[in-house]
Enzyme design. Structure first.
Site, PDB file in Angstrom:
ATOM      1  N   ARG A 237      18.015  21.218 -45.574  1.00 54.57           N
ATOM      2  CA  ARG A 237      17.760  20.686 -46.911  1.00 54.57           C
ATOM      3  C   ARG A 237      16.256  20.703 -47.163  1.00 54.57           C
ATOM      4  O   ARG A 237      15.459  20.329 -46.293  1.00 54.57           O
ATOM      5  CB  ARG A 237      18.293  19.249 -47.047  1.00 54.57           C
ATOM      6  CG  ARG A 237      19.807  19.124 -47.035  1.00 54.57           C
ATOM      7  CD  ARG A 237      20.435  19.727 -48.292  1.00 54.57           C
ATOM      8  NE  ARG A 237      21.885  19.586 -48.320  1.00 54.57           N
ATOM      9  CZ  ARG A 237      22.736  20.486 -47.858  1.00 54.57           C
ATOM     10  NH1 ARG A 237      22.284  21.599 -47.308  1.00 54.57           N
ATOM     11  NH2 ARG A 237      24.042  20.283 -47.943  1.00 54.57           N
ATOM     12  N   GLU A 266      15.556  23.591 -56.478  1.00 54.73           N
ATOM     13  CA  GLU A 266      16.157  24.925 -56.463  1.00 54.73           C
ATOM     14  C   GLU A 266      16.767  25.257 -57.816  1.00 54.73           C
ATOM     15  O   GLU A 266      17.430  24.412 -58.407  1.00 54.73           O
ATOM     16  CB  GLU A 266      17.216  24.989 -55.357  1.00 54.73           C
ATOM     17  CG  GLU A 266      16.598  24.805 -53.972  1.00 54.73           C
ATOM     18  CD  GLU A 266      17.606  24.739 -52.845  1.00 54.73           C
ATOM     19  OE1 GLU A 266      17.207  24.894 -51.680  1.00 54.73           O
ATOM     20  OE2 GLU A 266      18.814  24.509 -53.126  1.00 54.73           O
ATOM     21  N   HIS A 285      18.434  30.202 -50.439  1.00 61.10           N
ATOM     22  CA  HIS A 285      19.550  29.330 -50.058  1.00 61.10           C
ATOM     23  C   HIS A 285      20.821  30.150 -49.801  1.00 61.10           C
ATOM     24  O   HIS A 285      21.871  29.931 -50.419  1.00 61.10           O
ATOM     25  CB  HIS A 285      19.804  28.283 -51.147  1.00 61.10           C
ATOM     26  CG  HIS A 285      20.498  27.056 -50.623  1.00 61.10           C
ATOM     27  ND1 HIS A 285      20.240  25.801 -51.111  1.00 61.10           N
ATOM     28  CD2 HIS A 285      21.443  26.893 -49.664  1.00 61.10           C
ATOM     29  CE1 HIS A 285      20.996  24.913 -50.480  1.00 61.10           C
ATOM     30  NE2 HIS A 285      21.729  25.559 -49.601  1.00 61.10           N
TER      31      HIS A 285
END
Length: 318
Positions: A237, A266, A285
């Protein structure tokens, strides 16, 4: 029974099938849902799936038919689970679908830092190998992992999978976890305190969940304890790292390099200090996203809702 998927695109951009879910009830599947359309899209649905679309107390109050929320991810902080419980809503997550994929990607990042494969491929195709006059050339220091120490912060399923790969590379593992399990120690794995891990590790890889006690676990003080030759990897994270502190350490040469698949906001913005930091790789990601992992995620999500409908909920977080 009405089912709404608020943001299904990242899970299934078209290479998986929703057919099994569609057999359960009347489905409305949206690629993405703007904040101001969430309530209207849910309407009188009783089952709602979300990945990153927030579900708040306000939404639960406005959509009283909701009985079940399926989070299409492991992290479930996008759902107000306290409000869900107050409204009698069961919330489930997907805890184990991506272990192998994330562990594999951790080493994809690490090996790129060690060998700069992409940059050397580009250099070859630009003609630089032909022009070098030698049988080989390299633009960066190349790093061998064998004999080095891999520090793993968060020693759950993914952390343990990363440890197995590290050992296969000839590394020794130092592991830190808030709930340390000494039974996981072996010839090549030692459970240690965080400060020892930071000081001794050649690679530090983050695999802990984002909780108040882990937010900012990698900050200026932690970075000061690390070797200047160390590499930092984050596939967990973004907010585990104080990004300003990491950028400062990289730019000052206090760390060899970093590779992150996650950032605090993000998608990443150009204002993120890691965007221009020295020796920092950023990927979008994707550690979780191989098709095999996404199929497992979808299968488990549907297993979860079927178990709920049978009165035997599993993977409940509310």
């Amino acid at each position: 029974m009405k089912i709404v998927v608020l943001d299904g695109y990242t899970l299934n951009p078209g290479d998986l099938s929703w057919e099994r879910l569609e057999k359960i009830g009347e489905c409305a599947i949206y690629d993405r849902s703007p904040k101001d359309e969430v309530i209207s899209r849910i309407g009188d649905a009783s089952i709602v799936f979300t990945n990153k679309t927030p579900l708040t107390a306000e939404i639960f109050a406005a959509c009283p038919n909701i009985r079940y929320v399926g989070v299409l991810a492991t992290g479930y902080n996008v759902v107000d689970t306290v409000a869900a419980k107050e409204h009698g809503i069961t919330v489930t997550n997907i805890p184990t679908y991506g272990t192998a994929s994330v562990a594999q990607f951790t080493f994809a990042l690490l090996l790129e830092v060690c060998h700069h494969v992409g940059a050397h491929d580009k250099a070859v195709k630009q003609g630089r190998w032909q022009e070098s006059g030698d049988f080989c050339f390299w633009d960066y220091p190349l790093i061998e992992l064998a004999g080095k120490k891999m520090g793993i912060i968060g020693f759950g399923r993914i952390g343990q999978a990363v440890a197995k790969i590290a050992i296969a590379f000839g590394m020794d593992v130092l592991a830190y976890d808030h709930y340390a399990d000494k039974s996981l120690e072996n010839e090549h794995t030692t459970i240690v305190e965080l400060d020892e891990l930071l000081a001794q590790s050649d690679v530090v890889s983050l695999h802990c969940p984002l909780f108040p006690e882990t937010e900012g676990i990698i900050n200026a003080a932690a970075l000061d304890k690390m070797k200047s030759s160390a590499i930092l990897i984050n596939t967990s994270r973004g907010p585990l790292i104080v990004e300003e502190d990491l950028a400062a350490a990289l730019n000052a040469g206090k760390l060899h390099g970093a590779a992150v698949d996650v950032v605090s906001t993000e998608p990443v913005t150009e204002e993120n200090p890691l965007f221009t930091a020295k020796n920092c790789l950023i990927t979008p990601h994707i550690a979780w996203a191989p098709i095999e992992a996404r199929q497992r995620l979808l299968d488990i999500a549907i297993d979860n809702v079927e178990a709920f409908l049978e009165g035997k909920p599993v993977n409940s977080v509310s």
